[in-house]
Design a protein around this motif. Sequence first.
Motif, PDB file in Angstrom:
ATOM      1  N   ALA A 115     -17.177  52.034 -15.692  1.00  0.00           N
ATOM      2  CA  ALA A 115     -16.519  51.661 -16.549  1.00  0.00           C
ATOM      3  C   ALA A 115     -17.237  51.875 -17.970  1.00  0.00           C
ATOM      4  O   ALA A 115     -16.580  51.731 -19.062  1.00  0.00           O
ATOM      5  CB  ALA A 115     -16.273  50.226 -16.393  1.00  0.00           C
ATOM      6  N   HIS A 116     -18.542  52.056 -17.980  1.00  0.00           N
ATOM      7  CA  HIS A 116     -19.436  52.155 -19.065  1.00  0.00           C
ATOM      8  C   HIS A 116     -19.674  53.629 -19.668  1.00  0.00           C
ATOM      9  O   HIS A 116     -19.650  54.521 -18.765  1.00  0.00           O
ATOM     10  CB  HIS A 116     -20.665  51.634 -18.884  1.00  0.00           C
ATOM     11  CG  HIS A 116     -20.558  49.964 -18.507  1.00  0.00           C
ATOM     12  ND1 HIS A 116     -20.273  48.963 -19.529  1.00  0.00           N
ATOM     13  CD2 HIS A 116     -21.001  49.457 -17.392  1.00  0.00           C
ATOM     14  CE1 HIS A 116     -20.264  47.889 -19.187  1.00  0.00           C
ATOM     15  NE2 HIS A 116     -20.572  47.984 -17.625  1.00  0.00           N
ATOM     16  N   ALA A 117     -19.549  53.692 -20.765  1.00  0.00           N
ATOM     17  CA  ALA A 117     -19.885  55.245 -21.272  1.00  0.00           C
ATOM     18  C   ALA A 117     -21.377  55.525 -21.171  1.00  0.00           C
ATOM     19  O   ALA A 117     -22.011  54.901 -21.945  1.00  0.00           O
ATOM     20  CB  ALA A 117     -19.154  55.300 -22.710  1.00  0.00           C
ATOM     21  N   PRO A 118     -21.620  56.638 -20.432  1.00  0.00           N
ATOM     22  CA  PRO A 118     -23.132  57.029 -20.408  1.00  0.00           C
ATOM     23  C   PRO A 118     -23.663  57.636 -21.488  1.00  0.00           C
ATOM     24  O   PRO A 118     -22.874  58.391 -22.212  1.00  0.00           O
ATOM     25  CB  PRO A 118     -23.079  57.637 -19.190  1.00  0.00           C
ATOM     26  CG  PRO A 118     -21.953  58.309 -19.141  1.00  0.00           C
ATOM     27  CD  PRO A 118     -20.957  57.254 -19.679  1.00  0.00           C
ATOM     28  N   ASN A 119     -24.901  57.710 -21.655  1.00  0.00           N
ATOM     29  CA  ASN A 119     -25.638  58.616 -22.711  1.00  0.00           C
ATOM     30  C   ASN A 119     -26.002  59.613 -22.132  1.00  0.00           C
ATOM     31  O   ASN A 119     -27.171  59.703 -21.369  1.00  0.00           O
ATOM     32  CB  ASN A 119     -26.742  57.962 -23.348  1.00  0.00           C
ATOM     33  CG  ASN A 119     -27.117  58.491 -24.553  1.00  0.00           C
ATOM     34  OD1 ASN A 119     -27.306  60.023 -24.653  1.00  0.00           O
ATOM     35  ND2 ASN A 119     -27.878  58.037 -25.541  1.00  0.00           N
ATOM     36  N   ALA A 120     -25.593  60.934 -22.098  1.00  0.00           N
ATOM     37  CA  ALA A 120     -25.824  62.256 -21.349  1.00  0.00           C
ATOM     38  C   ALA A 120     -27.325  62.466 -21.580  1.00  0.00           C
ATOM     39  O   ALA A 120     -27.945  63.202 -20.667  1.00  0.00           O
ATOM     40  CB  ALA A 120     -24.742  63.418 -21.541  1.00  0.00           C
ATOM     41  N   TRP A 121     -27.911  62.170 -22.756  1.00  0.00           N
ATOM     42  CA  TRP A 121     -29.153  62.674 -23.011  1.00  0.00           C
ATOM     43  C   TRP A 121     -30.311  61.638 -22.581  1.00  0.00           C
ATOM     44  O   TRP A 121     -31.352  62.241 -22.508  1.00  0.00           O
ATOM     45  CB  TRP A 121     -29.258  62.621 -24.854  1.00  0.00           C
ATOM     46  CG  TRP A 121     -28.126  63.597 -25.504  1.00  0.00           C
ATOM     47  CD1 TRP A 121     -27.129  63.051 -25.999  1.00  0.00           C
ATOM     48  CD2 TRP A 121     -28.135  64.853 -25.571  1.00  0.00           C
ATOM     49  NE1 TRP A 121     -26.186  64.214 -26.556  1.00  0.00           N
ATOM     50  CE2 TRP A 121     -27.090  65.483 -26.211  1.00  0.00           C
ATOM     51  CE3 TRP A 121     -29.300  66.172 -25.106  1.00  0.00           C
ATOM     52  CZ2 TRP A 121     -26.926  66.611 -26.444  1.00  0.00           C
ATOM     53  CZ3 TRP A 121     -28.922  67.330 -25.559  1.00  0.00           C
ATOM     54  CH2 TRP A 121     -27.547  67.414 -26.194  1.00  0.00           C
ATOM     55  N   ALA A 122     -29.836  60.481 -22.468  1.00  0.00           N
ATOM     56  CA  ALA A 122     -30.910  59.573 -22.075  1.00  0.00           C
ATOM     57  C   ALA A 122     -31.759  60.136 -20.831  1.00  0.00           C
ATOM     58  O   ALA A 122     -33.020  59.991 -20.902  1.00  0.00           O
ATOM     59  CB  ALA A 122     -30.104  58.234 -21.552  1.00  0.00           C
ATOM     60  N   PRO A 123     -31.171  60.571 -19.497  1.00  0.00           N
ATOM     61  CA  PRO A 123     -32.013  61.217 -18.713  1.00  0.00           C
ATOM     62  C   PRO A 123     -33.102  62.100 -19.094  1.00  0.00           C
ATOM     63  O   PRO A 123     -34.265  62.173 -18.561  1.00  0.00           O
ATOM     64  CB  PRO A 123     -31.043  61.609 -17.514  1.00  0.00           C
ATOM     65  CG  PRO A 123     -29.812  60.919 -17.730  1.00  0.00           C
ATOM     66  CD  PRO A 123     -29.928  60.627 -19.297  1.00  0.00           C
ATOM     67  N   LEU A 124     -32.668  63.069 -20.048  1.00  0.00           N
ATOM     68  CA  LEU A 124     -33.576  64.122 -20.456  1.00  0.00           C
ATOM     69  C   LEU A 124     -34.766  63.088 -21.315  1.00  0.00           C
ATOM     70  O   LEU A 124     -36.106  63.719 -21.185  1.00  0.00           O
ATOM     71  CB  LEU A 124     -33.003  65.002 -21.199  1.00  0.00           C
ATOM     72  CG  LEU A 124     -31.786  65.675 -20.518  1.00  0.00           C
ATOM     73  CD1 LEU A 124     -30.729  66.465 -21.426  1.00  0.00           C
ATOM     74  CD2 LEU A 124     -32.141  66.513 -19.376  1.00  0.00           C
ATOM     75  N   VAL A 125     -34.331  62.398 -22.108  1.00  0.00           N
ATOM     76  CA  VAL A 125     -35.700  61.917 -22.968  1.00  0.00           C
ATOM     77  C   VAL A 125     -36.422  61.063 -22.398  1.00  0.00           C
ATOM     78  O   VAL A 125     -37.820  61.009 -22.709  1.00  0.00           O
ATOM     79  CB  VAL A 125     -34.751  60.883 -24.205  1.00  0.00           C
ATOM     80  CG1 VAL A 125     -35.664  60.432 -25.130  1.00  0.00           C
ATOM     81  CG2 VAL A 125     -33.936  61.873 -25.161  1.00  0.00           C
ATOM     82  N   GLN A 126     -36.038  60.197 -21.262  1.00  0.00           N
ATOM     83  CA  GLN A 126     -36.755  59.401 -20.450  1.00  0.00           C
ATOM     84  C   GLN A 126     -37.837  60.351 -19.566  1.00  0.00           C
ATOM     85  O   GLN A 126     -38.758  59.759 -19.264  1.00  0.00           O
ATOM     86  CB  GLN A 126     -35.952  58.781 -19.381  1.00  0.00           C
ATOM     87  CG  GLN A 126     -35.132  57.541 -20.080  1.00  0.00           C
ATOM     88  CD  GLN A 126     -33.846  56.968 -19.009  1.00  0.00           C
ATOM     89  OE1 GLN A 126     -34.014  57.415 -17.899  1.00  0.00           O
ATOM     90  NE2 GLN A 126     -33.129  56.103 -19.503  1.00  0.00           N
ATOM     91  N   GLN A 127     -37.379  61.725 -19.282  1.00  0.00           N
ATOM     92  CA  GLN A 127     -38.434  62.651 -18.917  1.00  0.00           C
ATOM     93  C   GLN A 127     -39.269  63.650 -19.648  1.00  0.00           C
ATOM     94  O   GLN A 127     -39.841  64.587 -19.453  1.00  0.00           O
ATOM     95  CB  GLN A 127     -37.849  63.626 -17.785  1.00  0.00           C
ATOM     96  CG  GLN A 127     -37.125  62.581 -16.663  1.00  0.00           C
ATOM     97  CD  GLN A 127     -38.198  61.939 -15.735  1.00  0.00           C
ATOM     98  OE1 GLN A 127     -39.353  62.575 -15.802  1.00  0.00           O
ATOM     99  NE2 GLN A 127     -37.991  60.743 -15.361  1.00  0.00           N
ATOM    100  N   ASN A 128     -39.278  62.977 -20.848  1.00  0.00           N
ATOM    101  CA  ASN A 128     -40.051  63.469 -22.110  1.00  0.00           C
ATOM    102  C   ASN A 128     -39.561  64.930 -22.571  1.00  0.00           C
ATOM    103  O   ASN A 128     -40.376  65.808 -23.211  1.00  0.00           O
ATOM    104  CB  ASN A 128     -41.480  63.698 -21.698  1.00  0.00           C
ATOM    105  CG  ASN A 128     -42.054  62.391 -21.385  1.00  0.00           C
ATOM    106  OD1 ASN A 128     -41.937  61.443 -22.198  1.00  0.00           O
ATOM    107  ND2 ASN A 128     -42.807  62.220 -20.305  1.00  0.00           N
ATOM    108  N   TRP A 129     -38.224  65.407 -22.216  1.00  0.00           N
ATOM    109  CA  TRP A 129     -37.759  66.467 -22.873  1.00  0.00           C
ATOM    110  C   TRP A 129     -37.727  66.217 -24.445  1.00  0.00           C
ATOM    111  O   TRP A 129     -37.301  65.074 -24.826  1.00  0.00           O
ATOM    112  CB  TRP A 129     -36.315  66.791 -22.442  1.00  0.00           C
ATOM    113  CG  TRP A 129     -36.306  67.224 -21.053  1.00  0.00           C
ATOM    114  CD1 TRP A 129     -37.042  66.533 -19.959  1.00  0.00           C
ATOM    115  CD2 TRP A 129     -35.283  68.306 -20.421  1.00  0.00           C
ATOM    116  NE1 TRP A 129     -36.729  67.472 -18.812  1.00  0.00           N
ATOM    117  CE2 TRP A 129     -35.577  68.286 -19.095  1.00  0.00           C
ATOM    118  CE3 TRP A 129     -34.573  69.020 -21.104  1.00  0.00           C
ATOM    119  CZ2 TRP A 129     -35.050  69.200 -18.314  1.00  0.00           C
ATOM    120  CZ3 TRP A 129     -33.802  69.878 -20.340  1.00  0.00           C
ATOM    121  CH2 TRP A 129     -33.973  70.169 -18.812  1.00  0.00           C
ATOM    122  N   SER A 130     -38.289  67.288 -25.270  1.00  0.00           N
ATOM    123  CA  SER A 130     -38.041  67.294 -26.778  1.00  0.00           C
ATOM    124  C   SER A 130     -36.683  67.421 -27.212  1.00  0.00           C
ATOM    125  O   SER A 130     -36.030  68.089 -26.480  1.00  0.00           O
ATOM    126  CB  SER A 130     -38.795  68.087 -27.411  1.00  0.00           C
ATOM    127  OG  SER A 130     -38.598  69.490 -26.984  1.00  0.00           O
TER     128      SER A 130
END
Length: 264
Positions: A115-130
């Motif tokens: 029911a919550h709107a996810p942040n699609a960028w978060a998994p990338l940032v968490q793995q140190n994507w620039s």
Amino acid sequence: MRKKQRHGWGTGDQAEQHYLVQPRTLAGGGDLRHITEYLRAAGWTDKSQVGGPLVFASPDTTVRVGYDPFVQPGGWTISGRATAAQDAWHAFLGQRTPVEIVAGLTDALAGPRSAHAPNAWAPLVQQNWSVAREPHFTATSPNSDSWVQWRQEDDGPPYWWAGAQTEQGRSWSANFTSTTPLHLVAAFTSALADPAPVMRPLGHVPPSNRITTRSASVLPSELRDWQQNRIEAGLAVRVQRPRATPGARPPQGWDRARSAGKLR
């Protein structure tokens, strides 16, 4: 039932040579059954024709997953038709997209939606994507071989664009319309950024200096057990699937605004 489901995953119990490949984005396509057996177990209908492309339809018939290697460039086409709560959407992933990454999206299709709107960028940032914000909002992997981008060119519609490349050129790419549900995009980016290696059999590791491999001897019985776990996970989704209920349609443009929004 278990015996029937396991049929075809391997016979005998002589150890076979496999490799654990990193990064997973460059591991090559992999075994299609990683996706199709899960969908079948989750209650999706196999509409494939013998000798033709793979086609699966969701239990409510609103989504179709297809894989066609017989056309150019070939690959996965995933489409959702318009409903009262969702605009029509489409995604295309090249045929060399690792099945573990495609499964991030297709597993999410088969399971319940948050029911919550996810942040699609978060998994990338968490793995140190620039992250770069100009000229397009882009996340790039630490080794610079993979990317996710939110693009809008001139007056055309915005869309998601992702892919990976080696020293030999483009390995695969994926496109998602801006109307693609964000939880599906987030599931895709989560699978894309996952640092865990994926396994490929001898002779199926793409030639590249940008990947690392670790040899592993695997028994066919172990492969069958791992694949059976996928089937059982799909069966669990089928059992837990709630009855469909009408939902309110989100405000017009909400998905587009959220997907292009700032990182949180």
